[in-house]
Design a protein around this motif. Structure first.
Motif: not given
Length: 272
Positions: A10, A38-40, A71-76, A106
């Protein structure tokens, strides 16, 4: 192809410390490293990925390293990467107060749902540099510890260090008991504490004969005893049994406490 060790990035100092730790782990186990950010949004992540890759090349030039931006939900997204990972490695804090809190969420979500071991890199630099020559694993009276103990033996073997196996137990207030002979006041179906440790170690001490083992059967709160043992450890390992009838794992109070308070990196290992 060998499954990789996956590191969540991150941009924080904690996640870069996790990269350093993971690079050493990749060398020890002979596995490649895969960096995941992972970034939205559509942020420019080239500098972040480049800096992390440079750290790996500097720390472990022989380790194959790849990277990916999702580009998604970090945990998922991280949990998904754990389906085919040697382990997932995360830093203990994020960027700023709010992000630190979110990353904590997360990290807990990943530790509670990933199908592979999850390592949260905590503690001062001395605990992250294998300076103590010790791995600690906690053993519970029930499901969830067997795979963690096997994982701990492998970690101690590749690190050429000792393994401390801790089982903490507490007798009911009215009971008079010892580790070898609990009193009649304890529940009849419970194993004596010393037997819990014997059962957890059965077969592993022979398979990993080159790993020095220190057994600790202690009457006292598990949280306190594990934190005490971890104060002189390079890695603390706890098990997590599967939830009955629900997806994911059951971290429990001890797992949560170690992830928040341990003075060294913590590995949460799911039961097979």
């Amino acid at each position: 192809m060998t499954v990789p060790l996956v590191v969540g990035l991150d941009g924080s100092e904690a996640s870069l410390a996790a990269v350093d730790w993971a690079a050493g782990e990749a060398v020890r186990h002979g596995v490649p490293l895969h960096l995941v950010h992972v970034t939205p949004g559509d942020q420019d992540t080239r500098a972040l990925i480049g800096a992390a890759t440079e750290r790996v090349l500097r720390c472990a030039p022989t380790v194959p390293v790849t990277s990916e931006v999702l580009h998604a939900d970090p945990a998922g997204a991280l949990i998904g990467k754990g389906h085919e990972a040697f382990a997932l490695v995360l830093g203990s804090r994020g960027l700023g107060d709010l992000d630190a809190m979110l990353l904590g969420s997360v990290g807990l979500a990943v530790a509670a749902r990933a199908e592979c071991p999850v390592v949260v890199v905590r503690g001062a630099a001395e605990h992250r540099r294998t300076a103590f020559g010790s791995v600690v694993v906690g053993v519970e009276n029930g499901e969830g510890s067997g795979t963690a103990v096997a994982f701990a033996f492998r970690e101690a073997q590749v690190r050429h260090c000792g393994l401390v196996v801790v089982h903490a137990w507490t007798a009911p207030p009215v009971a008079h008991a010892t580790a070898q002979a609990p009193s009649w006041a304890l529940e009849a179906h419970r194993r004596p504490p010393a037997q819990v440790l014997d059962d957890a170690l059965r077969g592993l001490t022979e398979r990993y004969g080159d790993v020095p083992v220190t057994r600790r059967v202690i009457e006292g709160p598990a949280r306190r005893e594990l934190l005490d043992a971890a104060s002189a450890a390079d890695l603390l390992i706890v098990g997590a049994p599967r939830r009955h009838g629900h997806p994911g794992l059951q971290l429990g109070l001890i797992g949560h406490a170690m992830l928040h308070h341990a003075p060294c990196p913590v590995a949460v290992v799911p039961r097979s």
